[in-house]
Scaffold this motif. Sequence first.
Motif, PDB file in Angstrom:
ATOM      1  N   MET A   1       6.957 -15.107  -3.581  1.00 52.01           N
ATOM      2  CA  MET A   1       8.340 -14.931  -3.997  1.00 52.01           C
ATOM      3  C   MET A   1       8.969 -16.270  -4.375  1.00 52.01           C
ATOM      4  O   MET A   1       8.396 -17.346  -4.141  1.00 52.01           O
ATOM      5  N   TYR A   2      10.180 -16.194  -4.940  1.00 55.60           N
ATOM      6  CA  TYR A   2      10.935 -17.413  -5.202  1.00 55.60           C
ATOM      7  C   TYR A   2      11.135 -18.150  -3.877  1.00 55.60           C
ATOM      8  O   TYR A   2      11.559 -17.562  -2.884  1.00 55.60           O
ATOM      9  N   GLY A   3      10.807 -19.413  -3.861  1.00 54.30           N
ATOM     10  CA  GLY A   3      10.934 -20.204  -2.637  1.00 54.30           C
ATOM     11  C   GLY A   3       9.655 -20.310  -1.836  1.00 54.30           C
ATOM     12  O   GLY A   3       9.592 -21.088  -0.881  1.00 54.30           O
ATOM     13  N   GLY A   4       8.623 -19.496  -2.197  1.00 54.76           N
ATOM     14  CA  GLY A   4       7.316 -19.665  -1.577  1.00 54.76           C
ATOM     15  C   GLY A   4       6.897 -18.649  -0.538  1.00 54.76           C
ATOM     16  O   GLY A   4       5.725 -18.639  -0.124  1.00 54.76           O
ATOM     17  N   THR A   5       7.789 -17.789  -0.070  1.00 56.39           N
ATOM     18  CA  THR A   5       7.405 -16.769   0.905  1.00 56.39           C
ATOM     19  C   THR A   5       6.397 -15.814   0.279  1.00 56.39           C
ATOM     20  O   THR A   5       6.574 -15.368  -0.860  1.00 56.39           O
ATOM     21  N   THR A   6       5.322 -15.497   1.029  1.00 55.95           N
ATOM     22  CA  THR A   6       4.334 -14.546   0.539  1.00 55.95           C
ATOM     23  C   THR A   6       4.587 -13.173   1.162  1.00 55.95           C
ATOM     24  O   THR A   6       4.922 -13.050   2.340  1.00 55.95           O
TER      25      THR A   6
ATOM     26  N   LYS B   1       8.278 -19.710 -15.017  1.00 53.17           N
ATOM     27  CA  LYS B   1       8.378 -21.161 -14.839  1.00 53.17           C
ATOM     28  C   LYS B   1       9.029 -21.526 -13.513  1.00 53.17           C
ATOM     29  O   LYS B   1       8.630 -22.496 -12.851  1.00 53.17           O
ATOM     30  N   GLU B   2      10.020 -20.728 -13.093  1.00 54.73           N
ATOM     31  CA  GLU B   2      10.775 -21.059 -11.894  1.00 54.73           C
ATOM     32  C   GLU B   2      10.279 -20.342 -10.641  1.00 54.73           C
ATOM     33  O   GLU B   2      10.834 -20.519  -9.560  1.00 54.73           O
ATOM     34  N   GLY B   3       9.245 -19.515 -10.782  1.00 51.75           N
ATOM     35  CA  GLY B   3       8.601 -18.944  -9.600  1.00 51.75           C
ATOM     36  C   GLY B   3       9.210 -17.685  -9.042  1.00 51.75           C
ATOM     37  O   GLY B   3       9.132 -17.446  -7.833  1.00 51.75           O
ATOM     38  N   TYR B   4       9.756 -16.831  -9.891  1.00 54.26           N
ATOM     39  CA  TYR B   4      10.316 -15.558  -9.431  1.00 54.26           C
ATOM     40  C   TYR B   4       9.209 -14.496  -9.398  1.00 54.26           C
ATOM     41  O   TYR B   4       9.163 -13.580 -10.220  1.00 54.26           O
TER      42      TYR B   4
END
Length: 504
Positions: A340-345, A232-235
């Motif tokens: 990753m968390y925060g959007g970095t690919t 849900k939180e994108g980890y």
Amino acid sequence: MPSPRVPSTLTAGAVLPVIELVAKAPQDADFTVVGVTGTAENPTLVGVPAAVEKAAPAKVGQIAVELGARPEAGKVTVLPRYASQLVAVGLGSDELSPEQVRRGCGAALREVAGRADERELHVALSLDTDESELVRAAIEGAVLGAYTYTKVGSQVKRPIARISVVTGLGGASAKQTLAEAQAVSRAVLVAREWINTPANLLYPQTFADEVRELAKGTKLDVEVLDEKQLAKEGYGGILAVGGGSERAPRLVRVEHKPRGAKNHLVLVGKGITFDTGGLNLKPADGMYTMKCDMSGAAAVLAATAAIAELGLDVWVTTYASMAENMPSGTSYRPSDVITMYGGTTVENVNSDAEGRIVMADALARSQADKPDLVVDVATLTGACMVALGNRIAGLMSSDDATADVLLDAAEAAGEEFWQLPVPEHIRKGLESKVADLKSSGSRMGGAMAAAAFLQHFVGEDTAWAHLDIAGPAFNDEGPYDYVPTGGTGHSVRTLVELARTLQD
């Protein structure tokens, strides 16, 4: 009666013996440890109790020398029984450092613990140690040296039940020294217990449960994110690494926040409870000890518990990224791109470089905490072991001033680190054609490349240090000094000392 070690009591062996500071050596001690200093040609015994001198038929020092006692660091010589069994241990030079005392007491207590049989022994430490730093080191060395891991299903037994430290230290200073030594020693033992626990007993869910249990009765705040909350939180990093296992990953967040504390320290630990290498499968011999791949998480969590126990006036937020790296049809693949968390690919290069992936999520999350200093700890790279061996950990940082703070704390704690650079050309090696960056560069400079990857997830203006403890975290050879075979609890003492220096 001692309780057997079962999954619900994974840290049962972390109970300390009774420790007391006394003015003179008790005559009812089973063993009394004294020191040997001076030179090989002229060794001198330090701390021999008057009762022993009186009971000896000749000069104790002469007897000790005849039996082989020498100032060589860690050399243990057991003398005949007088008032008690005398154990002479080499301490090196006359100018004692805390680490000399710690190692000497560790070596002596290992010897004594091996003679315990079915008894629980009372040991006196008589080294003429009146300085608080030396008294604390003596206690830590003795407790850590006496430690052994109890077999699964067996009753937990302490070979050393009581330790009496002979010292002129008294009053508030003595009380504080004893409290500090006990808290730090207990934390190291907790870390060792977790590291030594087989991976079928300690996996992400049970590891998180252990943290909750450790925090009971304290003011530590514990938050555990399960796989649903992680999604849900994108980890994406933790979920990718843990996706190949039936045992779902966890992210544990622990906070120690004293009222009014200003300096904010964030700790991040790698908690891979077992590492097969995933689809980049390790060879069988390289996999056998991989229950220790959560040593970084064990260190940061145990250190946080000690910091809270001591009531240190520093705000500490700790993250432990827990996952099991297994090969299956749901494993992440080399060439996968992970968000990753925060959007970095991130382009995954090697599924056996999983530690940096799970830690990157936690590092990225930690930036919302606005820390003054971030320190991550991990059994991260074989490259660091190639560079520094099995007893020295690597240290990489955002700047030399931050590195110096860590190195000073490590020196005070008695743990060895060596600073390595993170040069620009290594950072460029992480450039990817399909994502924001790659998880790995070339084989050359692998420890530095891993550090460069992790630093990408820390703000440019945030002080940061990375501790690669792949070498000293687990000793698969014979014990030495206060270091046992198996999990060592490396970095716990350094982190507690670091928190002490950051108090307002």
